[in-house]
Write a protein that holds these residues in place. Structure first.
Motif, PDB file in Angstrom:
ATOM      1  N   PRO A 105     -19.102  -7.512   6.631  1.00 40.22           N
ATOM      2  CA  PRO A 105     -19.231  -7.222   7.932  1.00 40.22           C
ATOM      3  C   PRO A 105     -17.362  -7.579   8.180  1.00 40.22           C
ATOM      4  O   PRO A 105     -17.222  -6.785   9.314  1.00 40.22           O
ATOM      5  CB  PRO A 105     -19.322  -8.178   8.822  1.00 40.22           C
ATOM      6  CG  PRO A 105     -19.603  -9.566   7.829  1.00 40.22           C
ATOM      7  CD  PRO A 105     -20.130  -8.907   6.536  1.00 40.22           C
ATOM      8  N   ALA A 106     -16.903  -7.901   7.273  1.00 41.24           N
ATOM      9  CA  ALA A 106     -14.942  -8.569   7.510  1.00 41.24           C
ATOM     10  C   ALA A 106     -14.479  -8.189   6.423  1.00 41.24           C
ATOM     11  O   ALA A 106     -14.331  -9.094   5.789  1.00 41.24           O
ATOM     12  CB  ALA A 106     -15.056 -10.001   8.202  1.00 41.24           C
ATOM     13  N   VAL A 107     -14.019  -6.601   5.750  1.00 38.79           N
ATOM     14  CA  VAL A 107     -13.135  -6.714   4.455  1.00 38.79           C
ATOM     15  C   VAL A 107     -11.804  -6.193   5.083  1.00 38.79           C
ATOM     16  O   VAL A 107     -12.157  -5.415   6.087  1.00 38.79           O
ATOM     17  CB  VAL A 107     -14.081  -6.073   3.957  1.00 38.79           C
ATOM     18  CG1 VAL A 107     -14.801  -7.524   2.889  1.00 38.79           C
ATOM     19  CG2 VAL A 107     -14.841  -4.967   4.278  1.00 38.79           C
ATOM     20  N   SER A 108     -11.009  -5.206   4.456  1.00 43.71           N
ATOM     21  CA  SER A 108      -9.337  -4.086   4.038  1.00 43.71           C
ATOM     22  C   SER A 108      -9.804  -4.519   2.889  1.00 43.71           C
ATOM     23  O   SER A 108      -9.503  -5.212   1.469  1.00 43.71           O
ATOM     24  CB  SER A 108      -9.605  -4.907   5.291  1.00 43.71           C
ATOM     25  OG  SER A 108      -8.379  -6.903   5.240  1.00 43.71           O
ATOM     26  N   THR A 109      -8.713  -3.452   2.199  1.00 44.67           N
ATOM     27  CA  THR A 109      -7.694  -3.345   1.471  1.00 44.67           C
ATOM     28  C   THR A 109      -6.553  -4.186   1.953  1.00 44.67           C
ATOM     29  O   THR A 109      -6.817  -4.953   2.744  1.00 44.67           O
ATOM     30  CB  THR A 109      -6.924  -1.940   1.881  1.00 44.67           C
ATOM     31  OG1 THR A 109      -6.529  -1.428   2.851  1.00 44.67           O
ATOM     32  CG2 THR A 109      -8.418  -1.092   1.144  1.00 44.67           C
ATOM     33  N   PRO A 110      -5.818  -4.438   1.259  1.00 46.68           N
ATOM     34  CA  PRO A 110      -3.674  -4.749   1.834  1.00 46.68           C
ATOM     35  C   PRO A 110      -3.538  -4.805   2.345  1.00 46.68           C
ATOM     36  O   PRO A 110      -2.708  -4.996   2.744  1.00 46.68           O
ATOM     37  CB  PRO A 110      -3.981  -4.996   0.359  1.00 46.68           C
ATOM     38  CG  PRO A 110      -4.857  -5.105  -1.786  1.00 46.68           C
ATOM     39  CD  PRO A 110      -5.435  -4.070  -0.500  1.00 46.68           C
ATOM     40  N   TYR A 111      -4.188  -3.041   2.510  1.00 43.50           N
ATOM     41  CA  TYR A 111      -2.821  -2.225   3.736  1.00 43.50           C
ATOM     42  C   TYR A 111      -2.631  -3.322   5.224  1.00 43.50           C
ATOM     43  O   TYR A 111      -3.875  -3.649   5.811  1.00 43.50           O
ATOM     44  CB  TYR A 111      -3.707  -0.915   4.270  1.00 43.50           C
ATOM     45  CG  TYR A 111      -2.871  -0.048   4.844  1.00 43.50           C
ATOM     46  CD1 TYR A 111      -1.321   0.392   4.655  1.00 43.50           C
ATOM     47  CD2 TYR A 111      -3.396   0.662   6.086  1.00 43.50           C
ATOM     48  CE1 TYR A 111      -0.490   0.952   5.485  1.00 43.50           C
ATOM     49  CE2 TYR A 111      -2.524   1.456   6.658  1.00 43.50           C
ATOM     50  CZ  TYR A 111      -1.312   1.728   6.708  1.00 43.50           C
ATOM     51  OH  TYR A 111      -0.535   2.662   6.819  1.00 43.50           O
ATOM     52  N   ARG A 112      -1.593  -3.246   5.522  1.00 45.81           N
ATOM     53  CA  ARG A 112      -1.645  -3.969   6.714  1.00 45.81           C
ATOM     54  C   ARG A 112      -0.982  -3.391   8.146  1.00 45.81           C
ATOM     55  O   ARG A 112       0.459  -2.858   7.654  1.00 45.81           O
ATOM     56  CB  ARG A 112      -1.001  -5.481   6.322  1.00 45.81           C
ATOM     57  CG  ARG A 112      -1.928  -6.375   6.381  1.00 45.81           C
ATOM     58  CD  ARG A 112      -3.443  -6.592   6.865  1.00 45.81           C
ATOM     59  NE  ARG A 112      -3.832  -7.946   6.414  1.00 45.81           N
ATOM     60  CZ  ARG A 112      -4.726  -7.731   5.327  1.00 45.81           C
ATOM     61  NH1 ARG A 112      -5.157  -6.117   4.800  1.00 45.81           N
ATOM     62  NH2 ARG A 112      -5.327  -8.002   4.780  1.00 45.81           N
ATOM     63  N   ASP A 113      -1.372  -3.542   8.676  1.00 45.15           N
ATOM     64  CA  ASP A 113      -0.389  -3.252  10.714  1.00 45.15           C
ATOM     65  C   ASP A 113       0.480  -1.657  10.735  1.00 45.15           C
ATOM     66  O   ASP A 113       0.775  -1.350  11.592  1.00 45.15           O
ATOM     67  CB  ASP A 113       1.123  -3.865  10.332  1.00 45.15           C
ATOM     68  CG  ASP A 113       0.651  -5.442  10.316  1.00 45.15           C
ATOM     69  OD1 ASP A 113       0.067  -5.831  10.637  1.00 45.15           O
ATOM     70  OD2 ASP A 113       2.112  -6.499   9.344  1.00 45.15           O
ATOM     71  N   LYS A 114       0.228  -0.434   9.697  1.00 47.27           N
ATOM     72  CA  LYS A 114       0.831   0.924  10.581  1.00 47.27           C
ATOM     73  C   LYS A 114      -0.005   2.293  10.791  1.00 47.27           C
ATOM     74  O   LYS A 114       0.144   2.590  11.088  1.00 47.27           O
ATOM     75  CB  LYS A 114       1.575   1.223   8.591  1.00 47.27           C
ATOM     76  CG  LYS A 114       2.848   0.701   8.457  1.00 47.27           C
ATOM     77  CD  LYS A 114       3.743   0.513   6.926  1.00 47.27           C
ATOM     78  CE  LYS A 114       4.042   0.091   6.261  1.00 47.27           C
ATOM     79  NZ  LYS A 114       4.230  -0.872   6.077  1.00 47.27           N
ATOM     80  N   ARG A 115      -1.464   1.541  10.011  1.00 45.85           N
ATOM     81  CA  ARG A 115      -2.246   1.540  10.095  1.00 45.85           C
ATOM     82  C   ARG A 115      -2.775   3.455  10.088  1.00 45.85           C
ATOM     83  O   ARG A 115      -3.308   3.965  11.611  1.00 45.85           O
ATOM     84  CB  ARG A 115      -3.005   1.146  11.734  1.00 45.85           C
ATOM     85  CG  ARG A 115      -3.211  -0.492  12.093  1.00 45.85           C
ATOM     86  CD  ARG A 115      -3.250  -0.671  13.845  1.00 45.85           C
ATOM     87  NE  ARG A 115      -3.502  -2.449  13.571  1.00 45.85           N
ATOM     88  CZ  ARG A 115      -2.230  -3.123  13.760  1.00 45.85           C
ATOM     89  NH1 ARG A 115      -1.489  -2.771  14.184  1.00 45.85           N
ATOM     90  NH2 ARG A 115      -2.777  -4.258  13.789  1.00 45.85           N
ATOM     91  N   SER A 116      -2.110   3.938   9.164  1.00 52.32           N
ATOM     92  CA  SER A 116      -1.935   5.353   8.988  1.00 52.32           C
ATOM     93  C   SER A 116      -3.635   5.120   8.106  1.00 52.32           C
ATOM     94  O   SER A 116      -3.197   5.299   7.232  1.00 52.32           O
ATOM     95  CB  SER A 116      -0.577   5.931   8.092  1.00 52.32           C
ATOM     96  OG  SER A 116      -1.131   7.078   7.390  1.00 52.32           O
ATOM     97  N   HIS A 117      -4.009   6.816   8.755  1.00 49.41           N
ATOM     98  CA  HIS A 117      -4.807   7.362   7.896  1.00 49.41           C
ATOM     99  C   HIS A 117      -4.693   7.668   6.754  1.00 49.41           C
ATOM    100  O   HIS A 117      -5.329   6.853   5.807  1.00 49.41           O
ATOM    101  CB  HIS A 117      -5.858   8.283   8.893  1.00 49.41           C
ATOM    102  CG  HIS A 117      -6.254   8.153   9.492  1.00 49.41           C
ATOM    103  ND1 HIS A 117      -7.683   6.954  10.066  1.00 49.41           N
ATOM    104  CD2 HIS A 117      -6.223   8.472  11.219  1.00 49.41           C
ATOM    105  CE1 HIS A 117      -8.077   7.285  10.896  1.00 49.41           C
ATOM    106  NE2 HIS A 117      -7.291   8.384  11.467  1.00 49.41           N
ATOM    107  N   PHE A 118      -3.329   8.430   6.502  1.00 47.85           N
ATOM    108  CA  PHE A 118      -2.851   8.964   5.093  1.00 47.85           C
ATOM    109  C   PHE A 118      -2.538   8.059   4.531  1.00 47.85           C
ATOM    110  O   PHE A 118      -2.878   8.011   3.164  1.00 47.85           O
ATOM    111  CB  PHE A 118      -2.004  10.028   5.238  1.00 47.85           C
ATOM    112  CG  PHE A 118      -2.615  11.333   5.734  1.00 47.85           C
ATOM    113  CD1 PHE A 118      -3.192  12.388   5.203  1.00 47.85           C
ATOM    114  CD2 PHE A 118      -1.780  11.129   7.137  1.00 47.85           C
ATOM    115  CE1 PHE A 118      -3.470  13.231   5.452  1.00 47.85           C
ATOM    116  CE2 PHE A 118      -2.635  12.761   7.452  1.00 47.85           C
ATOM    117  CZ  PHE A 118      -3.121  13.705   6.713  1.00 47.85           C
ATOM    118  N   ASP A 119      -2.094   6.512   5.352  1.00 45.24           N
ATOM    119  CA  ASP A 119      -1.960   5.286   3.822  1.00 45.24           C
ATOM    120  C   ASP A 119      -3.109   4.593   3.527  1.00 45.24           C
ATOM    121  O   ASP A 119      -3.122   4.386   2.669  1.00 45.24           O
ATOM    122  CB  ASP A 119      -0.302   4.575   4.502  1.00 45.24           C
ATOM    123  CG  ASP A 119       0.974   5.539   4.739  1.00 45.24           C
ATOM    124  OD1 ASP A 119       0.890   6.316   4.312  1.00 45.24           O
ATOM    125  OD2 ASP A 119       1.472   5.411   5.572  1.00 45.24           O
TER     126      ASP A 119
END
Length: 392
Positions: A105-119
């Motif tokens: 239920p609570a996972v993510s990649t290391p991607y943070r804050d920019k919230r761009s689909h492509f990135d």
């Protein structure tokens, strides 16, 4: 041995970006030793995990989402007394009861804050430990897995959509084809064309690819119409390959970007996801018992609904697992809570674990890939941590 990939491209721009386009879909295949099978489904557009797996047992949810219907009292299917499955995924409830469906239920990649689909999709598919996609690993984690597994050879792979799946990028050769193109030639006509393009490398390569696609029989996939037709057709084709020498498959299901009218927007992608999983189960037959399906998205969505009855780009999200090989009927990992102090940046679900760790442990347990290869070569800078026990 050099692996081979084959891409099919089609589609048009829709939604807030091409990366969130509801008609983009991709598929690839690879062979590997053994009988275990892995299917990775990329859910493009940032799926709202809080809506798919609704934590109705957290009292904050009803306060944060007054317009969005949540919980069993609004038609969702109770899972464990705390989480409920969205009504549009109700066809998957038999899998949950059979232990063949689960989620984190609570996972993510290391991607943070920019919230761009492509990135976000770049980071998810590159499997990189950085949130700077332009500097990230240039190839995809599935391609690197193939490069580091003895005895693996990628098999004829098909990708449908505007963009190649980054998860597949790497030193392996690529091919492309448009599914709208009809290419029917007699054997004599094929021999004539081969003679004509023989001395032209560009036409020789493209023509050879087209002939191989026809000989591989992709046009033989036959599914009735309806909103889930494409998802069922891709899953049917994938299951047929997985029943042969293919052991690893990946494709995408798009349409998860839900800035407005979320209850309406998510109906169709959820139906496509359920149809794809159930078609895989039906098509695989006995091999379903040796199959693990991981459905992953680039990031989650805000915990608060917006004024348009939707949700905006967030951070923490959910990962769905299915298959006869998993130990399902449960939520893996912990729950961070939805109080103001529990949120990431005061607006998003707090991710508690790197989604790459779950994919890494699945590949470790399915294909006996060593931890150091997974943490260095496949997913750079990953700390796999303890084994979450995805497999039964």
């Amino acid at each position: 041995m050099l692996s081979r990939r084959l891409f099919l491209k089609s589609g048009a721009l829709l939604g807030c970006s091409a990366a969130a386009h509801p008609f983009l879909s991709s598929i690839t295949f690879a062979s590997a030793p053994g009988d275990n099978r892995l299917v990775v489904i990329i859910l493009r557009g940032a799926m709202d995990g809080l809506d798919v797996f609704q934590p109705y047992g957290d009292p904050e949810l009803a306060q944060l989402r007054r317009k969005l219907s949540v919980g069993p009292q609004n038609g969702a299917h109770d899972l464990d007394g705390f989480f409920a499955l969205h009504p549009a995924l109700g066809d998957l409830m038999p899998l949950w009861k059979a232990g063949e469906l689960g989620f984190v239920p609570a996972v993510s990649t290391p991607y943070r804050d920019k919230r761009s689909h492509f990135d976000g999709q770049d980071i998810l598919e590159a499997g990189s430990g950085t949130d700077m996609p332009l500097r990230a690993q240039r190839d995809g984690w599935l391609n690197r897995l193939l490069q580091n597994m003895p005895g693996v050879e990628s098999h004829t792979a098909y990708s449908v959509g505007l963009d190649e799946m980054r998860i597949l990028e790497g030193p392996a050769a690529t091919r492309s084809w448009s599914p709208a193109t009809q290419f029917r030639l007699s054997p004599q006509g094929q021999r004539l064309l081969q003679h004509v393009w023989h001395d032209d490398p560009l036409f020789r390569e493209a023509g050879s690819q087209a002939v191989q696609i026809i000989s591989d029989g992709i046009e033989a996939v036959n599914e009735p119409g309806g909103p889930t037709r494409d998802a069922r057709a891709i899953a049917q084709f994938a299951a047929a390959r997985l029943n042969e020498e293919t052991r690893i498959a990946s494709f995408s299901i798009s349409g998860w970007d839900s800035h407005a009218q979320q209850e309406k927007t998510l109906q169709r992608p959820m139906q496509r996801l359920a149809a794809a999983i159930l078609t895989l189960k039906e098509g695989l037959g006995a091999n379903w018992g040796r199959t693990t399906v991981l459905a992953m998205t680039e990031f989650g969505r805000t915990v608060r609904e917006n004024g348009g009855g939707g949700t905006d780009h967030g951070t923490g999200g959910a990962m769905l697992m299915a298959g006869g090989a998993i130990r399902g009927g449960r939520a893996l990992g912990d729950w961070p809570g939805l109080r103001e102090s529990d949120l990431y940046a005061g607006r998003d679900l707090m991710p508690l674990r790197d989604i790459r760790a779950y994919a890494a442990w699945a590949m470790h347990d399915l294909f006996n890939v060593q931890n150091d290869i997974l943490e260095r070569a496949v997913f750079p800078d990953l700390d796999m941590g303890d084994n979450p026990g995805i497999l039964a």
